[in-house]
Write an enzyme that holds these catalytic residues in place. Sequence first.
Site, PDB file in Angstrom:
ATOM      1  N   THR A 395      14.162  12.307  -3.851  1.00 53.68           N
ATOM      2  CA  THR A 395      15.470  11.373  -2.995  1.00 53.68           C
ATOM      3  C   THR A 395      16.209  11.385  -4.124  1.00 53.68           C
ATOM      4  OG1 THR A 395      14.241  10.766  -1.432  1.00 53.68           O
ATOM      5  CG2 THR A 395      16.888  10.874  -1.701  1.00 53.68           C
ATOM      6  N   ASN A 415      12.417  15.210   1.098  1.00 56.85           N
ATOM      7  CA  ASN A 415      11.964  14.260   1.339  1.00 56.85           C
ATOM      8  C   ASN A 415      10.460  13.647  -0.219  1.00 56.85           C
ATOM      9  OD1 ASN A 415      10.254  11.723   2.436  1.00 56.85           O
ATOM     10  ND2 ASN A 415       8.727  13.135   3.941  1.00 56.85           N
ATOM     11  N   GLY A 491      12.370   5.746  -1.071  1.00 53.67           N
ATOM     12  CA  GLY A 491      11.388   5.896   0.375  1.00 53.67           C
ATOM     13  C   GLY A 491      11.880   4.462   0.252  1.00 53.67           C
TER      14      GLY A 491
END
Length: 589
Positions: A395, A415, A491
């Site tokens: 990311t 992702n 994340g």
Amino acid sequence: MRAHRKTWWSVALSLLVVAMPAWAARPYRGGAVATAHPMASEAALRMLDKGGNAVDAAVAAAFTLAVVGPYHSGLGGGGFALVHDAKTSGTQVLDFREVAPKAATRDMYLKDGQVVPGLSTDGATSVAVPGAVAGYLELLEKHGKLPRAVVLQPAIEAARNGFWVSPKYQALATLRRDCLRQDPEAARIFLAKNEQGELDVPPIGHLVRQPELARTLQTLAKSGPKPFYSGPIAQAMVDTVKAGGGVLSLEDLKDFKTRAHAPLEGSYRGHRILTMPPPSAGGLAVVQVLGALERLRPQGLEFREPETLHLYTEAVRRVYVDRVKYLGDPAFVKIPMESLTSSGYIADLAGSIDPKKATPSASLLPPVEGASGSTLKKPDGTWYDPSSAPEKKNTTHISIIDKNGNAVALTTTVNYAFGSCLVAKGTGILLNDEMDDFAALPGVPNAYGLVTGEANAIAPGKVPLSSMSPTLVFSKEDPKKVMLAVGSPGGSTIPTTVIQVISNLVDHKMDVVRAVGQGRLHHQYLPDELWVDRWGLEAATQAALEAKGHKIRRQEAWGDAEAVYSDPKTNLRYAASDPRNEGAALGQD
Ligand code: DON
């Protein structure tokens, strides 16, 4: 490079800086940018130098990152942006995150009631409908000043001329080597032949050239997003996904729409904060945790003091419980946002913390009975424990404040590292694996060890819940002036990274470079562990937290925060690209 040119003014300022150790970072009188890759920061600076604004710069950086950081973002991904217009003092939120294809079903990743590891993370079955191209180009069209062809030029050049493989590229390509080898197109582009003639992780310095991606970018520069969503590029994406057993259709692409939201508003010690509302869970965490900390310690926080770290951890634990209970795509589930952000609710949350000992997560919300495994697959096909994942700094985030005070905080992703590892044939577009952000089975952790609930179950057209938390913090003296643009990858750890950077600046008066580089702590309800990085805790502090019942786990991989600070008093800007990564903070003298 512009940022290294010394003028009498910058020399004078550096002398001043020596006399003022609190502001150790390099000041800029013009705009400043921070991104995860030097070529993206240079692209952004090029736009500012051409007279572009923060949005032109952010979009140039986003397209360039799609080329030089395939492990974190790309045209086949999606994201969120906050855009502040200094003239109108308005802040807009654009949500261009992927949505589930129309043929997606709630149980698509299950077999015999169990999650099949890898289905939602690797290959065609993991692909959600991409939103990045619609998002980047809409931002440019609505808020930019420069022509599309100018803004896309640095990305086109980077794709055509190539970029060199860095240690980070190597680490993430190693993590995803098996996945990349599943797709000949991805393997050809992102791997290189080793001495045995097999496609393998390329050596450092290897040049990654992407002529097909250069062509795709040129088409977008010329024609806008249309060919991506309904033309030959759309057809290539659909054919590739279908051939791999996925369900993406031309209708999915044709019907893709970005969403505008009102920013989520909070405050911290007199600073107004605007951040990302659902379908991000991140902004709510930022607002709730900072709100609870202010209530619990109205006089401010003491740096690295064990009692304070305990309160912080407990607040975070509770907020991640709320995430499981309530959060999903607001177009599909009713989220009691007003209540969750109310001062009464935050006071109750703060009041429920036992200052003496850790609250077991299971006592706040029992884990789903019988839920085991994870969505992440080991090479032998069994599931992988995501909380011990060695490297997950994918990311990417872009922070920009231009010389007029316009600001952008944009977080974007495919992702997991290299997304689905699938490239749409002939286009160079690496497709996302964003479907893994849904609850494949409520209670079973995804690639980040995150457990989500019923509200985040899969449904056609639904946006998977995200942790991405682009955030703007405003000056105390002038609540219309952006003081900090910040965000991060990482994340599940994204919201706690943003919270800690803000607290480091506001509570501990750190310069922005120190604020992003500091050690970090993270909890996410499950697993019931306090994650600490290498610089997170001194031994005595760790012992004090363990004595309160916290189970501590050292984590080596954290997201690289990217931040720009604008000093409300001097109007000078300071940029910081996290030393954990390979990015660059640049600015205009
Ligand atoms: O939207 C999310 O929360 C995730 N897809 C972000 C993924 C990420 O940050 C990967 N890096 N660790």
